[in-house]
Write a protein that holds these residues in place. Sequence first.
Motif, PDB file in Angstrom:
ATOM      1  N   GLY A 179      -0.603  10.443  12.971  1.00  0.00           N
ATOM      2  CA  GLY A 179      -1.366  11.455  13.213  1.00  0.00           C
ATOM      3  C   GLY A 179      -2.878  11.143  13.397  1.00  0.00           C
ATOM      4  N   GLU A 180      -3.599  11.785  13.137  1.00  0.00           N
ATOM      5  CA  GLU A 180      -5.042  11.449  13.116  1.00  0.00           C
ATOM      6  C   GLU A 180      -5.927  12.188  11.926  1.00  0.00           C
ATOM      7  OE1 GLU A 180      -7.669   9.527  14.681  1.00  0.00           O
ATOM      8  OE2 GLU A 180      -8.304   9.932  12.712  1.00  0.00           O
ATOM      9  N   PRO A 181      -5.832  11.008  10.909  1.00  0.00           N
ATOM     10  CA  PRO A 181      -6.503  11.668   9.399  1.00  0.00           C
ATOM     11  C   PRO A 181      -7.773  12.277   9.665  1.00  0.00           C
ATOM     12  CG  PRO A 181      -6.339   9.285   9.612  1.00  0.00           C
ATOM     13  CD  PRO A 181      -5.660   9.809  10.804  1.00  0.00           C
ATOM     14  N   LEU A 182      -8.589  11.971  10.481  1.00  0.00           N
ATOM     15  CA  LEU A 182      -9.942  12.475  10.489  1.00  0.00           C
ATOM     16  C   LEU A 182      -9.816  14.242  11.045  1.00  0.00           C
ATOM     17  CD1 LEU A 182     -11.992   9.781  12.012  1.00  0.00           C
ATOM     18  CD2 LEU A 182     -12.090  10.663   9.691  1.00  0.00           C
ATOM     19  N   GLN A 183      -8.667  14.378  11.441  1.00  0.00           N
ATOM     20  CA  GLN A 183      -8.330  15.953  11.730  1.00  0.00           C
ATOM     21  C   GLN A 183      -8.327  16.819  10.674  1.00  0.00           C
ATOM     22  OE1 GLN A 183      -7.837  16.912  14.968  1.00  0.00           O
ATOM     23  NE2 GLN A 183      -6.139  18.279  15.056  1.00  0.00           N
ATOM     24  N   ASP A 229       5.972  14.094  16.272  1.00  0.00           N
ATOM     25  CA  ASP A 229       6.231  15.394  15.279  1.00  0.00           C
ATOM     26  C   ASP A 229       4.879  15.167  14.062  1.00  0.00           C
ATOM     27  OD1 ASP A 229       6.960  12.891  14.590  1.00  0.00           O
ATOM     28  OD2 ASP A 229       8.206  13.018  13.146  1.00  0.00           O
ATOM     29  N   THR A 230       3.887  14.343  14.581  1.00  0.00           N
ATOM     30  CA  THR A 230       2.666  14.613  13.808  1.00  0.00           C
ATOM     31  C   THR A 230       1.676  15.211  14.457  1.00  0.00           C
ATOM     32  OG1 THR A 230       1.601  12.331  14.678  1.00  0.00           O
ATOM     33  CG2 THR A 230       2.977  12.185  12.613  1.00  0.00           C
ATOM     34  N   TRP A 231       1.918  15.746  15.555  1.00  0.00           N
ATOM     35  CA  TRP A 231       0.765  16.301  16.388  1.00  0.00           C
ATOM     36  C   TRP A 231       0.424  17.872  15.840  1.00  0.00           C
ATOM     37  CZ3 TRP A 231       3.043  15.772  22.115  1.00  0.00           C
ATOM     38  CH2 TRP A 231       2.979  14.239  22.306  1.00  0.00           C
ATOM     39  N   ALA A 232       1.341  18.613  15.609  1.00  0.00           N
ATOM     40  CA  ALA A 232       1.102  20.072  15.185  1.00  0.00           C
ATOM     41  C   ALA A 232       0.130  19.752  13.828  1.00  0.00           C
ATOM     42  CB  ALA A 232       2.480  20.743  15.092  1.00  0.00           C
ATOM     43  N   THR A 233      -0.579  20.829  13.739  1.00  0.00           N
ATOM     44  CA  THR A 233      -1.480  20.905  12.607  1.00  0.00           C
ATOM     45  C   THR A 233      -0.953  21.649  11.468  1.00  0.00           C
ATOM     46  OG1 THR A 233      -2.844  22.564  13.531  1.00  0.00           O
ATOM     47  CG2 THR A 233      -3.968  20.308  13.354  1.00  0.00           C
ATOM     48  N   ASP A 234       0.067  22.643  11.891  1.00  0.00           N
ATOM     49  CA  ASP A 234       0.523  23.458  10.967  1.00  0.00           C
ATOM     50  C   ASP A 234       2.026  23.065  10.336  1.00  0.00           C
ATOM     51  OD1 ASP A 234       1.845  24.050  13.239  1.00  0.00           O
ATOM     52  OD2 ASP A 234       1.691  25.976  13.307  1.00  0.00           O
ATOM     53  N   ALA A 235       2.647  21.843  10.744  1.00  0.00           N
ATOM     54  CA  ALA A 235       3.650  21.458  10.280  1.00  0.00           C
ATOM     55  C   ALA A 235       3.493  20.463   9.219  1.00  0.00           C
ATOM     56  CB  ALA A 235       4.433  20.604  11.439  1.00  0.00           C
ATOM     57  N   GLY A 236       4.556  19.711   8.751  1.00  0.00           N
ATOM     58  CA  GLY A 236       4.590  19.015   7.573  1.00  0.00           C
ATOM     59  C   GLY A 236       4.531  19.789   6.253  1.00  0.00           C
ATOM     60  N   ARG A 260       0.794  -1.324  -0.068  1.00  0.00           N
ATOM     61  CA  ARG A 260       0.110   0.062  -0.022  1.00  0.00           C
ATOM     62  C   ARG A 260       0.860   1.321   0.059  1.00  0.00           C
ATOM     63  NH1 ARG A 260      -4.792  -2.092   1.119  1.00  0.00           N
ATOM     64  NH2 ARG A 260      -5.741   0.183   1.323  1.00  0.00           N
ATOM     65  N   LEU A 261       0.294   2.473  -0.562  1.00  0.00           N
ATOM     66  CA  LEU A 261       0.748   3.702  -0.243  1.00  0.00           C
ATOM     67  C   LEU A 261       0.067   4.110   0.952  1.00  0.00           C
ATOM     68  CD1 LEU A 261       2.327   6.272  -1.000  1.00  0.00           C
ATOM     69  CD2 LEU A 261       0.074   6.820  -2.297  1.00  0.00           C
ATOM     70  N   VAL A 262       1.028   4.406   1.986  1.00  0.00           N
ATOM     71  CA  VAL A 262       0.465   4.739   3.287  1.00  0.00           C
ATOM     72  C   VAL A 262       0.858   6.382   3.242  1.00  0.00           C
ATOM     73  CG1 VAL A 262       0.533   4.482   5.811  1.00  0.00           C
ATOM     74  CG2 VAL A 262       1.080   2.567   4.348  1.00  0.00           C
ATOM     75  N   VAL A 263      -0.307   7.143   3.621  1.00  0.00           N
ATOM     76  CA  VAL A 263      -0.162   8.610   3.613  1.00  0.00           C
ATOM     77  C   VAL A 263      -0.480   8.930   5.019  1.00  0.00           C
ATOM     78  CG1 VAL A 263      -0.835  10.840   2.886  1.00  0.00           C
ATOM     79  CG2 VAL A 263      -1.000   8.763   1.386  1.00  0.00           C
ATOM     80  N   PHE A 264       0.906   9.591   5.655  1.00  0.00           N
ATOM     81  CA  PHE A 264       0.540   9.820   6.928  1.00  0.00           C
ATOM     82  C   PHE A 264       0.153  11.447   7.120  1.00  0.00           C
ATOM     83  CE2 PHE A 264       3.432   6.082   6.918  1.00  0.00           C
ATOM     84  CZ  PHE A 264       3.063   5.568   8.228  1.00  0.00           C
ATOM     85  N   LEU A 265      -0.976  11.600   7.654  1.00  0.00           N
ATOM     86  CA  LEU A 265      -1.493  13.167   7.644  1.00  0.00           C
ATOM     87  C   LEU A 265      -0.876  13.513   8.958  1.00  0.00           C
ATOM     88  CD1 LEU A 265      -4.976  12.982   6.155  1.00  0.00           C
ATOM     89  CD2 LEU A 265      -2.816  12.850   5.014  1.00  0.00           C
ATOM     90  N   GLN A 266      -0.864  14.912   8.653  1.00  0.00           N
ATOM     91  CA  GLN A 266      -0.401  15.741   9.785  1.00  0.00           C
ATOM     92  C   GLN A 266      -1.590  16.368  10.756  1.00  0.00           C
ATOM     93  OE1 GLN A 266       3.129  16.596  10.043  1.00  0.00           O
ATOM     94  NE2 GLN A 266       2.649  17.529  12.020  1.00  0.00           N
ATOM     95  N   GLY A 267      -1.185  16.244  12.192  1.00  0.00           N
ATOM     96  CA  GLY A 267      -2.142  16.792  12.945  1.00  0.00           C
ATOM     97  C   GLY A 267      -2.869  15.439  13.615  1.00  0.00           C
ATOM     98  N   LEU A 286      11.789  17.330  20.242  1.00  0.00           N
ATOM     99  CA  LEU A 286      10.727  18.378  20.320  1.00  0.00           C
ATOM    100  C   LEU A 286      10.678  19.062  21.679  1.00  0.00           C
ATOM    101  CD1 LEU A 286       7.905  16.447  18.724  1.00  0.00           C
ATOM    102  CD2 LEU A 286       9.188  18.279  17.632  1.00  0.00           C
ATOM    103  N   GLY A 287      11.722  18.798  22.491  1.00  0.00           N
ATOM    104  CA  GLY A 287      11.862  19.380  23.948  1.00  0.00           C
ATOM    105  C   GLY A 287      10.802  19.130  24.510  1.00  0.00           C
ATOM    106  N   LEU A 288      10.083  17.939  24.483  1.00  0.00           N
ATOM    107  CA  LEU A 288       8.903  17.496  25.317  1.00  0.00           C
ATOM    108  C   LEU A 288       9.582  16.105  26.358  1.00  0.00           C
ATOM    109  CD1 LEU A 288       6.346  16.924  22.394  1.00  0.00           C
ATOM    110  CD2 LEU A 288       6.403  18.783  24.047  1.00  0.00           C
ATOM    111  N   GLN A 289       8.998  16.210  27.453  1.00  0.00           N
ATOM    112  CA  GLN A 289       9.154  15.313  28.314  1.00  0.00           C
ATOM    113  C   GLN A 289       8.606  14.076  28.178  1.00  0.00           C
ATOM    114  OE1 GLN A 289       8.865  16.441  32.446  1.00  0.00           O
ATOM    115  NE2 GLN A 289       9.914  14.701  33.246  1.00  0.00           N
TER     116      GLN A 289
END
Length: 246
Positions: free
Chosen positions: A76-80, A39-46, A20-27, A208-211
């Motif tokens: 991420g969560e594609p439904l975002q 690194d997939t969390w931010a909606t404005d990255a990618g 398959r082609l797997v597309v990892f969406l941002q957010g 990402l500077g996260l704990q």
Amino acid sequence: MSGRVHSYETMGALDGPGLRLVVFLQGCPLRCRYCHNPDTWATDAGQEISVGEIVHRMQRLRPYFGRRGGLTLSGGEPLQQPEFCRDILLACRRLGVHSALDTSGGVWDETCREIVDLADLIILDIKATDPTAWQALTGRDAFAALADLLAHLRSTSHPVWVRQVVAEGLNDQPEDMLKLLDTVSGLRLERLELLPYHDLGRSKWERLGLQYAAHDLKPPRPEVLAALRKIIAVNWPTATDPKTAG
Ligand code: SF4
């Protein structure tokens, strides 16, 4: 229509049938303690990518899909990114390409319902089976969204693969598997996969500077995982976990 894409996997063999082609969406609206892709969390990255570009990639890979393969939307969560998902899934329908939607079930509304109905297969990552545990793991009070998605999938008899990450001390007891089986009862379940927790994403959190939020979790012991898979196999023999099949 365009949307934000984190990355691609061009010959994915795990996220749906065939290659398959797997597309990892941002957010992603969740903050799972063991997330290995923060690194997939931010909606404005990618990267901003058009549906046309994804269709172009898909068409190039199509000879490798065979009869069973296709495209998977993951994150991420594609439904975002609902409209983006919808247009990609509509393109799959138009072109006769098998489509899968890999979701955590943490987002739900009328648009999500429409998108879920467009996908040929739903891959559902069930984080936990009760609201308190789900919120403790994901950091969000959205178990009701998962319950709505499950109810919808039952009513439509949509093909579903269910996955759950298993960690020692989190959900590695036989009763946890019985609760999971109860949660998925009534679904048109094609697979139920138990994935051992790992901390390979820890370095991404640090970058990402996260704990890292799952320092207290451990992978399940192999014999415990095998016993849990056996409980699944005994109680739901039609649900195939490929990791136990061979
Ligand atoms: S749903 Fe997936 S991407 Fe989102 S926080 Fe949880 S593990 Fe990470």
